[in-house]
Scaffold this motif. Structure first.
Motif, PDB file in Angstrom:
ATOM      1  N   THR A   1       2.385  71.588  38.472  1.00 32.44           N
ATOM      2  CA  THR A   1       0.925  71.693  39.217  1.00 32.44           C
ATOM      3  C   THR A   1       1.743  69.688  39.377  1.00 32.44           C
ATOM      4  O   THR A   1       1.238  69.413  40.280  1.00 32.44           O
ATOM      5  N   VAL A   2       1.533  69.330  38.116  1.00 28.99           N
ATOM      6  CA  VAL A   2       2.607  67.587  38.276  1.00 28.99           C
ATOM      7  C   VAL A   2       3.246  67.625  38.805  1.00 28.99           C
ATOM      8  O   VAL A   2       2.806  66.652  39.287  1.00 28.99           O
ATOM      9  N   THR A   3       4.245  68.445  39.121  1.00 24.67           N
ATOM     10  CA  THR A   3       5.541  67.503  40.400  1.00 24.67           C
ATOM     11  C   THR A   3       4.589  67.718  41.595  1.00 24.67           C
ATOM     12  O   THR A   3       4.944  67.132  42.237  1.00 24.67           O
ATOM     13  N   ARG A   4       4.402  68.709  41.035  1.00 23.66           N
ATOM     14  CA  ARG A   4       3.738  69.606  43.242  1.00 23.66           C
ATOM     15  C   ARG A   4       2.732  68.207  43.399  1.00 23.66           C
ATOM     16  O   ARG A   4       3.014  67.950  44.270  1.00 23.66           O
ATOM     17  N   ILE A   5       1.762  67.565  42.415  1.00 24.04           N
ATOM     18  CA  ILE A   5       0.612  66.366  42.854  1.00 24.04           C
ATOM     19  C   ILE A   5       1.311  65.025  42.630  1.00 24.04           C
ATOM     20  O   ILE A   5       1.825  64.218  44.255  1.00 24.04           O
ATOM     21  N   LEU A   6       2.790  65.212  42.233  1.00 27.29           N
ATOM     22  CA  LEU A   6       4.000  63.431  42.380  1.00 27.29           C
ATOM     23  C   LEU A   6       4.292  63.548  43.438  1.00 27.29           C
ATOM     24  O   LEU A   6       4.338  62.505  44.424  1.00 27.29           O
ATOM     25  N   ARG A   7       4.608  65.296  44.162  1.00 27.67           N
ATOM     26  CA  ARG A   7       5.411  64.845  44.959  1.00 27.67           C
ATOM     27  C   ARG A   7       4.946  65.091  46.497  1.00 27.67           C
ATOM     28  O   ARG A   7       5.463  63.504  47.105  1.00 27.67           O
ATOM     29  N   TYR A   8       3.397  65.022  46.476  1.00 25.66           N
ATOM     30  CA  TYR A   8       2.305  64.905  47.448  1.00 25.66           C
ATOM     31  C   TYR A   8       2.294  63.095  47.488  1.00 25.66           C
ATOM     32  O   TYR A   8       2.423  63.094  48.567  1.00 25.66           O
ATOM     33  N   VAL A   9       2.274  63.095  46.245  1.00 30.37           N
ATOM     34  CA  VAL A   9       1.757  61.561  46.275  1.00 30.37           C
ATOM     35  C   VAL A   9       2.854  60.381  46.940  1.00 30.37           C
ATOM     36  O   VAL A   9       2.934  59.481  47.568  1.00 30.37           O
ATOM     37  N   GLU A  10       4.362  60.948  46.176  1.00 30.98           N
ATOM     38  CA  GLU A  10       5.761  59.901  46.908  1.00 30.98           C
ATOM     39  C   GLU A  10       5.454  59.729  48.485  1.00 30.98           C
ATOM     40  O   GLU A  10       5.740  59.710  49.252  1.00 30.98           O
ATOM     41  N   ARG A  11       5.353  61.343  48.964  1.00 29.55           N
ATOM     42  CA  ARG A  11       5.673  62.099  50.454  1.00 29.55           C
ATOM     43  C   ARG A  11       4.451  61.298  50.889  1.00 29.55           C
ATOM     44  O   ARG A  11       4.892  60.883  52.643  1.00 29.55           O
ATOM     45  N   ALA A  12       2.955  61.040  50.166  1.00 28.83           N
ATOM     46  CA  ALA A  12       2.541  60.610  51.745  1.00 28.83           C
ATOM     47  C   ALA A  12       1.906  59.404  51.441  1.00 28.83           C
ATOM     48  O   ALA A  12       2.284  58.902  52.890  1.00 28.83           O
ATOM     49  N   SER A  13       2.810  58.212  50.575  1.00 31.54           N
ATOM     50  CA  SER A  13       2.799  56.510  50.692  1.00 31.54           C
ATOM     51  C   SER A  13       4.331  56.394  50.940  1.00 31.54           C
ATOM     52  O   SER A  13       4.349  55.247  51.727  1.00 31.54           O
TER      53      SER A  13
END
Length: 77
Positions: A63-75
């Motif tokens: 879940t941590v990895t998924r959240i961080l990837r999502y934020v990275e892709r969004a930015s």
């Protein structure tokens, strides 16, 4: 989560439940996930490791990895 955020989530949950004929419990879980995501991002900003973030935020490493990837892709986009 600040009191105003909690009140907003509760008001939003009630509004959505009425608008879509759904139970408000569904929206409260979305608010809980938003709170967990904010915790993950705060802990990452503090320089914590993925394992430490997962432990402190009460979520799995994936879940941590998924959240961080999502934020990275969004930015990036």
């Amino acid at each position: 989560m600040a009191l105003a955020d909690t009140e907003y989530c509760e008001a939003s949950a009630i509004k959505n439940a009425i608008s879509f004929g759904m139970m408000a419990a569904h929206d409260s879980s979305a608010c809980a996930m938003r709170h967990k995501s904010e915790d993950v991002l705060r802990l990452k900003a503090e320089g914590k490791t993925t394992d430490c973030i997962a432990r402190e935020a009460g979520v799995s490493r994936s879940t941590v990895t998924r959240i961080l990837r999502y934020v990275e892709r969004a930015s990036a986009g």
